[in-house]
Design an enzyme around this catalytic site. Structure first.
Site, mmCIF file in Angstrom:
data_model
loop_
_atom_site.group_PDB
_atom_site.id
_atom_site.type_symbol
_atom_site.label_atom_id
_atom_site.label_comp_id
_atom_site.label_asym_id
_atom_site.label_seq_id
_atom_site.Cartn_x
_atom_site.Cartn_y
_atom_site.Cartn_z
ATOM 1 N N HIS A 119 0.825 -1.222 0.000
ATOM 2 C CA HIS A 119 0.000 0.000 0.000
ATOM 3 C C HIS A 119 0.855 1.266 0.000
ATOM 4 O O HIS A 119 0.368 2.343 0.314
ATOM 5 C CB HIS A 119 -0.956 0.013 1.219
ATOM 6 C CG HIS A 119 -2.004 -1.051 1.135
ATOM 7 N ND1 HIS A 119 -2.634 -1.567 2.255
ATOM 8 C CD2 HIS A 119 -2.515 -1.731 0.072
ATOM 9 C CE1 HIS A 119 -3.502 -2.492 1.869
ATOM 10 N NE2 HIS A 119 -3.436 -2.623 0.557
ATOM 11 N N GLY A 188 -1.052 -9.830 12.359
ATOM 12 C CA GLY A 188 -1.798 -8.596 12.646
ATOM 13 C C GLY A 188 -2.625 -8.056 11.512
ATOM 14 O O GLY A 188 -2.578 -6.857 11.234
ATOM 15 N N ASN A 214 -1.987 -13.375 15.988
ATOM 16 C CA ASN A 214 -3.037 -12.372 16.187
ATOM 17 C C ASN A 214 -3.754 -12.721 17.490
ATOM 18 O O ASN A 214 -4.046 -13.888 17.723
ATOM 19 C CB ASN A 214 -4.031 -12.443 15.010
ATOM 20 C CG ASN A 214 -4.926 -11.225 14.905
ATOM 21 O OD1 ASN A 214 -5.400 -10.710 15.918
ATOM 22 N ND2 ASN A 214 -5.131 -10.726 13.685
ATOM 23 N N ALA A 233 1.774 -9.537 18.700
ATOM 24 C CA ALA A 233 2.889 -9.795 17.773
ATOM 25 C C ALA A 233 4.244 -9.776 18.471
ATOM 26 O O ALA A 233 5.056 -10.699 18.306
ATOM 27 C CB ALA A 233 2.852 -8.759 16.648
HETATM 28 N N1 APR Z 1 -0.484 -7.968 17.691
HETATM 29 C C1 APR Z 1 -0.973 -8.636 16.609
HETATM 30 N N2 APR Z 1 -2.163 -8.356 16.024
HETATM 31 C C2 APR Z 1 -2.885 -7.362 16.576
HETATM 32 C C3 APR Z 1 -2.451 -6.623 17.704
HETATM 33 C C4 APR Z 1 -1.192 -6.964 18.266
HETATM 34 N N3 APR Z 1 -0.709 -6.323 19.345
HETATM 35 N N4 APR Z 1 -3.417 -5.699 17.997
HETATM 36 C C5 APR Z 1 -4.399 -5.850 17.089
HETATM 37 N N5 APR Z 1 -4.092 -6.862 16.240
HETATM 38 C C6 APR Z 1 -4.856 -7.367 15.100
HETATM 39 C C7 APR Z 1 -6.347 -7.203 15.210
HETATM 40 O O1 APR Z 1 -6.917 -8.334 15.874
HETATM 41 C C8 APR Z 1 -6.753 -7.189 13.723
HETATM 42 O O2 APR Z 1 -6.945 -8.514 13.240
HETATM 43 O O3 APR Z 1 -4.473 -6.602 13.976
HETATM 44 C C9 APR Z 1 -5.534 -6.581 13.029
HETATM 45 C C10 APR Z 1 -5.737 -5.156 12.566
HETATM 46 O O4 APR Z 1 -6.683 -5.190 11.534
HETATM 47 P P1 APR Z 1 -6.865 -3.921 10.582
HETATM 48 O O5 APR Z 1 -6.863 -2.681 11.384
HETATM 49 O O6 APR Z 1 -8.010 -4.214 9.654
HETATM 50 O O7 APR Z 1 -5.500 -3.904 9.767
HETATM 51 P P2 APR Z 1 -5.173 -4.504 8.351
HETATM 52 O O8 APR Z 1 -5.695 -5.886 8.208
HETATM 53 O O9 APR Z 1 -3.731 -4.282 8.153
HETATM 54 O O10 APR Z 1 -5.975 -3.508 7.355
HETATM 55 C C11 APR Z 1 -5.694 -3.651 5.987
HETATM 56 O O11 APR Z 1 -7.037 -1.697 5.522
HETATM 57 O O12 APR Z 1 -7.674 0.513 5.785
HETATM 58 C C12 APR Z 1 -6.884 -0.347 5.068
HETATM 59 O O13 APR Z 1 -4.957 0.277 3.910
HETATM 60 C C13 APR Z 1 -5.421 0.000 5.202
HETATM 61 O O14 APR Z 1 -3.528 -1.496 5.115
HETATM 62 C C14 APR Z 1 -4.799 -1.292 5.727
HETATM 63 C C15 APR Z 1 -5.796 -2.332 5.296
#
Ligand code: APR
Length: 245
Positions: A119, A188, A214, A233
Protein backbone atom coordinates in the site's frame (compact mmCIF):
# COMPACT_ATOMS: atom_id res chain seq x y z
CA UNK A 1 1.08 -22.26 23.50
CA UNK A 2 4.68 -23.36 24.15
CA UNK A 3 4.19 -26.56 22.11
CA UNK A 4 2.65 -24.54 19.25
CA UNK A 5 5.59 -22.09 19.32
CA UNK A 6 8.06 -25.00 19.19
CA UNK A 7 6.14 -26.61 16.30
CA UNK A 8 6.04 -23.30 14.40
CA UNK A 9 9.79 -22.82 14.93
CA UNK A 10 10.50 -26.37 13.68
CA UNK A 11 8.46 -25.76 10.51
CA UNK A 12 10.17 -22.39 9.87
CA UNK A 13 13.65 -23.90 10.34
CA UNK A 14 12.83 -26.63 7.78
CA UNK A 15 11.35 -24.17 5.28
CA UNK A 16 13.34 -23.29 2.16
CA UNK A 17 11.25 -20.17 1.53
CA UNK A 18 9.40 -18.22 4.24
CA UNK A 19 7.49 -14.94 3.90
CA UNK A 20 5.65 -12.74 6.38
CA UNK A 21 2.40 -10.91 5.51
CA UNK A 22 1.90 -8.08 7.97
CA UNK A 23 -0.97 -5.73 8.78
CA UNK A 24 -1.67 -2.85 11.15
CA UNK A 25 -1.63 -5.19 14.17
CA UNK A 26 2.15 -5.62 14.05
CA UNK A 27 2.56 -1.86 14.66
CA UNK A 28 0.00 -1.53 17.47
CA UNK A 29 2.72 -2.09 20.10
CA UNK A 30 4.69 0.71 18.41
CA UNK A 31 1.83 3.06 19.32
CA UNK A 32 0.07 3.10 15.94
CA UNK A 33 -3.67 2.28 16.23
CA UNK A 34 -5.13 -0.36 13.90
CA UNK A 35 -7.80 0.58 11.36
CA UNK A 36 -10.48 -1.81 12.61
CA UNK A 37 -11.54 -3.26 15.93
CA UNK A 38 -12.22 -1.62 19.30
CA UNK A 39 -9.67 1.22 18.99
CA UNK A 40 -9.70 1.27 15.17
CA UNK A 41 -8.99 4.50 13.32
CA UNK A 42 -12.05 3.97 11.15
CA UNK A 43 -14.19 4.25 14.30
CA UNK A 44 -12.88 7.81 14.74
CA UNK A 45 -12.21 9.00 11.20
CA UNK A 46 -14.23 8.68 8.02
CA UNK A 47 -12.35 6.45 5.52
CA UNK A 48 -13.56 8.95 2.89
CA UNK A 49 -10.51 11.10 3.73
CA UNK A 50 -8.51 8.38 1.96
CA UNK A 51 -10.82 8.12 -1.03
CA UNK A 52 -8.90 9.34 -4.08
CA UNK A 53 -11.87 11.02 -5.72
CA UNK A 54 -12.87 12.83 -2.52
CA UNK A 55 -9.24 13.87 -1.85
CA UNK A 56 -8.88 15.41 -5.33
CA UNK A 57 -11.81 17.75 -4.66
CA UNK A 58 -11.40 18.25 -0.87
CA UNK A 59 -7.63 18.24 -0.38
CA UNK A 60 -7.53 20.81 2.45
CA UNK A 61 -10.18 18.98 4.54
CA UNK A 62 -8.56 15.59 3.91
CA UNK A 63 -5.10 16.87 4.79
CA UNK A 64 -6.30 17.90 8.29
CA UNK A 65 -7.07 14.24 9.04
CA UNK A 66 -4.20 12.75 6.99
CA UNK A 67 -1.72 14.85 9.00
CA UNK A 68 -3.30 13.83 12.31
CA UNK A 69 -3.49 10.11 11.48
CA UNK A 70 -0.34 9.49 9.47
CA UNK A 71 2.13 12.21 10.42
CA UNK A 72 1.33 13.19 14.00
CA UNK A 73 0.79 9.55 15.11
CA UNK A 74 3.39 7.83 12.95
CA UNK A 75 6.21 10.35 13.36
CA UNK A 76 7.34 9.08 16.81
CA UNK A 77 6.68 5.38 16.21
CA UNK A 78 9.64 3.00 16.54
CA UNK A 79 9.88 -0.65 15.46
CA UNK A 80 8.90 -3.13 18.19
CA UNK A 81 10.24 -6.64 18.95
CA UNK A 82 8.02 -8.10 16.21
CA UNK A 83 9.55 -5.96 13.45
CA UNK A 84 13.05 -6.56 14.89
CA UNK A 85 12.57 -10.36 15.00
CA UNK A 86 11.46 -10.45 11.35
CA UNK A 87 14.57 -8.42 10.41
CA UNK A 88 16.79 -10.83 12.40
CA UNK A 89 15.11 -13.81 10.68
CA UNK A 90 16.01 -12.23 7.33
CA UNK A 91 19.65 -11.61 8.30
CA UNK A 92 19.80 -15.21 9.62
CA UNK A 93 18.60 -16.50 6.24
CA UNK A 94 15.21 -17.83 7.45
CA UNK A 95 12.97 -15.05 6.07
CA UNK A 96 12.86 -14.32 2.34
CA UNK A 97 10.53 -11.32 2.20
CA UNK A 98 8.05 -9.25 4.18
CA UNK A 99 4.86 -8.28 2.33
CA UNK A 100 3.32 -5.45 4.32
CA UNK A 101 0.03 -3.58 4.05
CA UNK A 102 1.49 -1.00 6.44
CA UNK A 103 2.74 2.41 5.29
CA UNK A 104 4.58 3.26 8.52
CA UNK A 105 8.09 2.32 7.28
CA UNK A 106 8.76 0.33 10.50
CA UNK A 107 9.98 -2.83 8.74
CA UNK A 108 12.74 -0.83 7.01
CA UNK A 109 13.54 1.00 10.26
CA UNK A 110 13.85 -2.41 11.99
CA UNK A 111 16.45 -3.45 9.40
CA UNK A 112 14.43 -5.63 7.01
CA UNK A 113 15.81 -5.31 3.48
CA UNK A 114 13.32 -7.20 1.26
CA UNK A 115 10.02 -5.49 2.02
CA UNK A 116 7.18 -5.28 -0.50
CA UNK A 117 4.99 -2.31 0.47
CA UNK A 118 1.63 -3.31 -0.97
CA UNK A 119 0.00 0.00 0.00
CA UNK A 120 3.03 2.30 -0.43
CA UNK A 121 4.84 4.31 2.22
CA UNK A 122 3.79 7.44 4.15
CA UNK A 123 7.38 8.77 4.32
CA UNK A 124 7.18 9.92 0.68
CA UNK A 125 4.81 12.47 -0.92
CA UNK A 126 4.30 13.23 -4.60
CA UNK A 127 3.16 16.28 -6.59
CA UNK A 128 -0.05 15.37 -8.40
CA UNK A 129 0.95 17.56 -11.36
CA UNK A 130 4.67 17.20 -12.05
CA UNK A 131 5.31 13.99 -10.07
CA UNK A 132 8.15 15.49 -7.99
CA UNK A 133 8.83 13.24 -4.97
CA UNK A 134 9.35 14.71 -1.47
CA UNK A 135 10.43 13.06 1.79
CA UNK A 136 8.06 13.66 4.71
CA UNK A 137 11.00 15.02 6.76
CA UNK A 138 11.36 17.98 4.38
CA UNK A 139 7.67 19.01 4.52
CA UNK A 140 6.35 21.79 6.77
CA UNK A 141 3.09 20.22 7.93
CA UNK A 142 1.96 23.45 9.61
CA UNK A 143 0.98 24.61 6.10
CA UNK A 144 -1.70 22.28 4.75
CA UNK A 145 -2.34 21.13 2.18
CA UNK A 146 1.41 20.94 1.41
CA UNK A 147 2.15 22.15 -2.12
CA UNK A 148 4.81 21.58 -4.75
CA UNK A 149 7.67 24.11 -5.00
CA UNK A 150 7.61 23.72 -8.80
CA UNK A 151 3.97 24.41 -9.59
CA UNK A 152 2.04 24.99 -6.35
CA UNK A 153 -0.01 21.82 -6.83
CA UNK A 154 -1.22 19.80 -3.80
CA UNK A 155 1.08 17.01 -2.63
CA UNK A 156 -0.38 13.56 -2.03
CA UNK A 157 1.16 11.03 0.38
CA UNK A 158 2.77 8.22 -1.63
CA UNK A 159 0.54 5.54 -0.16
CA UNK A 160 -2.50 3.96 -1.77
CA UNK A 161 -5.86 5.66 -1.34
CA UNK A 162 -9.11 3.77 -1.73
CA UNK A 163 -9.77 3.73 -5.46
CA UNK A 164 -6.07 3.64 -6.38
CA UNK A 165 -4.20 0.75 -7.97
CA UNK A 166 -1.54 -1.26 -6.09
CA UNK A 167 2.08 -0.34 -7.03
CA UNK A 168 2.84 -2.82 -9.84
CA UNK A 169 6.32 -3.80 -8.58
CA UNK A 170 5.06 -4.52 -5.05
CA UNK A 171 2.07 -6.40 -6.47
CA UNK A 172 4.07 -8.71 -8.75
CA UNK A 173 6.88 -9.31 -6.24
CA UNK A 174 4.40 -10.14 -3.47
CA UNK A 175 2.51 -12.76 -5.46
CA UNK A 176 5.72 -14.23 -6.90
CA UNK A 177 7.06 -14.65 -3.34
CA UNK A 178 3.74 -16.13 -2.16
CA UNK A 179 3.76 -18.73 -4.94
CA UNK A 180 7.24 -19.92 -3.89
CA UNK A 181 6.63 -19.82 -0.12
CA UNK A 182 6.70 -23.01 1.96
CA UNK A 183 5.69 -21.01 5.05
CA UNK A 184 3.68 -17.77 5.28
CA UNK A 185 3.37 -15.94 8.58
CA UNK A 186 0.25 -13.73 8.82
CA UNK A 187 0.84 -11.10 11.49
CA UNK A 188 -1.80 -8.60 12.65
CA UNK A 189 -4.27 -8.43 9.79
CA UNK A 190 -8.06 -8.82 9.63
CA UNK A 191 -7.68 -9.93 6.02
CA UNK A 192 -10.60 -7.69 5.09
CA UNK A 193 -8.84 -5.71 2.36
CA UNK A 194 -8.26 -7.06 -1.13
CA UNK A 195 -6.23 -7.63 -3.20
CA UNK A 196 -3.67 -7.64 -0.32
CA UNK A 197 -5.41 -10.48 1.50
CA UNK A 198 -5.05 -12.69 -1.60
CA UNK A 199 -1.28 -12.86 -0.92
CA UNK A 200 -1.45 -15.36 1.97
CA UNK A 201 -4.30 -17.17 0.21
CA UNK A 202 -2.02 -17.59 -2.84
CA UNK A 203 0.69 -19.01 -0.57
CA UNK A 204 -1.80 -21.47 0.90
CA UNK A 205 -2.96 -22.57 -2.57
CA UNK A 206 0.69 -23.10 -3.53
CA UNK A 207 1.06 -25.51 -0.58
CA UNK A 208 2.52 -23.21 2.12
CA UNK A 209 1.94 -23.77 5.83
CA UNK A 210 0.12 -20.74 7.28
CA UNK A 211 1.17 -19.56 10.76
CA UNK A 212 -1.08 -16.74 12.02
CA UNK A 213 -0.09 -14.38 14.85
CA UNK A 214 -3.04 -12.37 16.19
CA UNK A 215 -4.78 -12.01 19.58
CA UNK A 216 -8.09 -12.51 17.73
CA UNK A 217 -9.55 -14.94 15.22
CA UNK A 218 -9.83 -13.48 11.70
CA UNK A 219 -11.35 -14.52 8.39
CA UNK A 220 -7.99 -16.17 7.67
CA UNK A 221 -8.12 -18.34 10.81
CA UNK A 222 -10.92 -20.69 9.80
CA UNK A 223 -10.16 -20.45 6.06
CA UNK A 224 -6.39 -21.02 5.66
CA UNK A 225 -4.54 -20.93 8.99
CA UNK A 226 -2.70 -24.10 10.04
CA UNK A 227 -1.22 -22.82 13.32
CA UNK A 228 -2.81 -19.85 15.17
CA UNK A 229 -0.37 -18.38 17.71
CA UNK A 230 -2.99 -16.40 19.66
CA UNK A 231 -1.33 -13.34 21.14
CA UNK A 232 0.33 -9.99 20.57
CA UNK A 233 2.89 -9.79 17.77
CA UNK A 234 5.85 -8.66 19.87
CA UNK A 235 5.20 -11.26 22.60
CA UNK A 236 4.73 -14.17 20.19
CA UNK A 237 7.66 -13.24 17.93
CA UNK A 238 9.93 -12.81 20.95
CA UNK A 239 9.02 -16.38 22.05
CA UNK A 240 9.45 -17.64 18.46
CA UNK A 241 12.82 -15.89 18.21
CA UNK A 242 14.03 -17.74 21.32
CA UNK A 243 13.35 -21.04 19.47
CA UNK A 244 14.87 -19.85 16.19
CA UNK A 245 18.13 -18.16 17.24
N1 APR B 1 -0.48 -7.97 17.69
C1 APR B 1 -0.97 -8.64 16.61
N2 APR B 1 -2.16 -8.36 16.02
C2 APR B 1 -2.89 -7.36 16.58
C3 APR B 1 -2.45 -6.62 17.70
C4 APR B 1 -1.19 -6.96 18.27
N3 APR B 1 -0.71 -6.32 19.34
N4 APR B 1 -3.42 -5.70 18.00
C5 APR B 1 -4.40 -5.85 17.09
N5 APR B 1 -4.09 -6.86 16.24
C6 APR B 1 -4.86 -7.37 15.10
C7 APR B 1 -6.35 -7.20 15.21
O1 APR B 1 -6.92 -8.33 15.87
C8 APR B 1 -6.75 -7.19 13.72
O2 APR B 1 -6.94 -8.51 13.24
O3 APR B 1 -4.47 -6.60 13.98
C9 APR B 1 -5.53 -6.58 13.03
C10 APR B 1 -5.74 -5.16 12.57
O4 APR B 1 -6.68 -5.19 11.53
P1 APR B 1 -6.87 -3.92 10.58
O5 APR B 1 -6.86 -2.68 11.38
O6 APR B 1 -8.01 -4.21 9.65
O7 APR B 1 -5.50 -3.90 9.77
P2 APR B 1 -5.17 -4.50 8.35
O8 APR B 1 -5.70 -5.89 8.21
O9 APR B 1 -3.73 -4.28 8.15
O10 APR B 1 -5.98 -3.51 7.35
C11 APR B 1 -5.69 -3.65 5.99
O11 APR B 1 -7.04 -1.70 5.52
O12 APR B 1 -7.67 0.51 5.79
C12 APR B 1 -6.88 -0.35 5.07
O13 APR B 1 -4.96 0.28 3.91
C13 APR B 1 -5.42 0.00 5.20
O14 APR B 1 -3.53 -1.50 5.11
C14 APR B 1 -4.80 -1.29 5.73
C15 APR B 1 -5.80 -2.33 5.30
Amino acid sequence: MELLIKEAARIIKESKSTIAFTGAGISVESGIPPFRGEHGLWNKYNPEVLDLGYFLTNAEECWIYIREIFYDFFAEAKPNEAHLTLAKMESSGIMNAVVTQNIDNLHYQAGSKTVYEFHGNSKKLKCLKCGKVYHAAEIDFTQIPPTCVNDGEVLKPDFIFFGEGIPSEAYSSSFAAAEKAEVCLIIGSTGEVTPASYVPRTAKQAGATIIEINPEETIFTSAITDIHLKGKASEILTLLGKQLF
